[in-house]
Design a protein around this motif. Sequence first.
Motif, short mmCIF file in Angstrom:
data_model
loop_
_atom_site.label_atom_id
_atom_site.label_comp_id
_atom_site.label_asym_id
_atom_site.label_seq_id
_atom_site.Cartn_x
_atom_site.Cartn_y
_atom_site.Cartn_z
N GLU A 1 0.75 -1.20 0.04
CA GLU A 1 -0.05 -0.04 -0.07
C GLU A 1 1.00 1.24 -0.08
OE1 GLU A 1 -3.34 0.49 -0.24
OE2 GLU A 1 -3.43 -1.56 -0.58
N ARG B 1 -0.21 4.17 -2.36
CA ARG B 1 -0.84 5.62 -1.97
C ARG B 1 0.02 6.68 -1.95
NH1 ARG B 1 -4.78 3.95 3.08
NH2 ARG B 1 -5.38 1.85 2.64
N LEU C 1 -5.77 -0.54 6.68
CA LEU C 1 -5.39 -1.47 5.61
C LEU C 1 -6.35 -2.71 5.70
CD1 LEU C 1 -1.42 -1.70 5.69
CD2 LEU C 1 -2.84 -0.09 4.30
#
Length: 239
Positions: free
Chosen positions: A80, A84, A93
Amino acid sequence: MTGYPSDFTSVKAHLGTAGSVNEALHLIQSVYRVDFTTYHLASTVVGNFDAPFVRTTYPDAWVSTYLLKGYVTIDPVAREGFLRQLPFDWRELEFASETLTFLEDAMRHGVGRFGFSIPISDKAGRRAILSFNSTTSAEDWNVLLDLHRSEWVDLAYLVHQMAVFELHGESDPIPALSPRERECLYWSGLGKDCKDIALILGLSHHTTRSYLKSARTKLGCGTVSAAATLALKLRLISI
């Protein structure tokens, strides 16, 4: 806390005298009373080597286990973090079933349940993450995050600058290309000529040539094709 600065201005000043990213992470960890800090630069090109640059205060046993078991491929924070753009609390998450073994193993090695990660993207297109991890209670973690979230974001970019300097010194091989320069090189790398690129991007031929020329100059290449090849190697573009 003895010997360490207690306010944000002092923390930044002390980071400037830190001899390495590793030293900076230990300083940050001690000041903010978190259990572990990690800096992860996705990839870097030094000579003929293309590899990630990672510094962490996690225990050696966990680092070894993480590498041996190839956990980077299923680590949700790493996944992630490089997707991101904004900082995130690890509680945001979603954990897939295949990550449960990883998470259990991490906690057995002393890794805390709570964390906060700051994705970093610089003008050269490099992607990195600075993460904070804590074994504290949820209540204490919320307080810590509320107090220091904005400071941690500022520190992330300072640590990133230190990492780039540690890798390259004053001779950073990756220039800061503009979005348009990247786009033009991308299409050039796909075999498009100046006329094609101008049509695709809705630019004039003159403007397109100017972007290609400036990109080639910044990369120190004699031809546009060589510049596109180098940009690909440096991960300034991906095809």
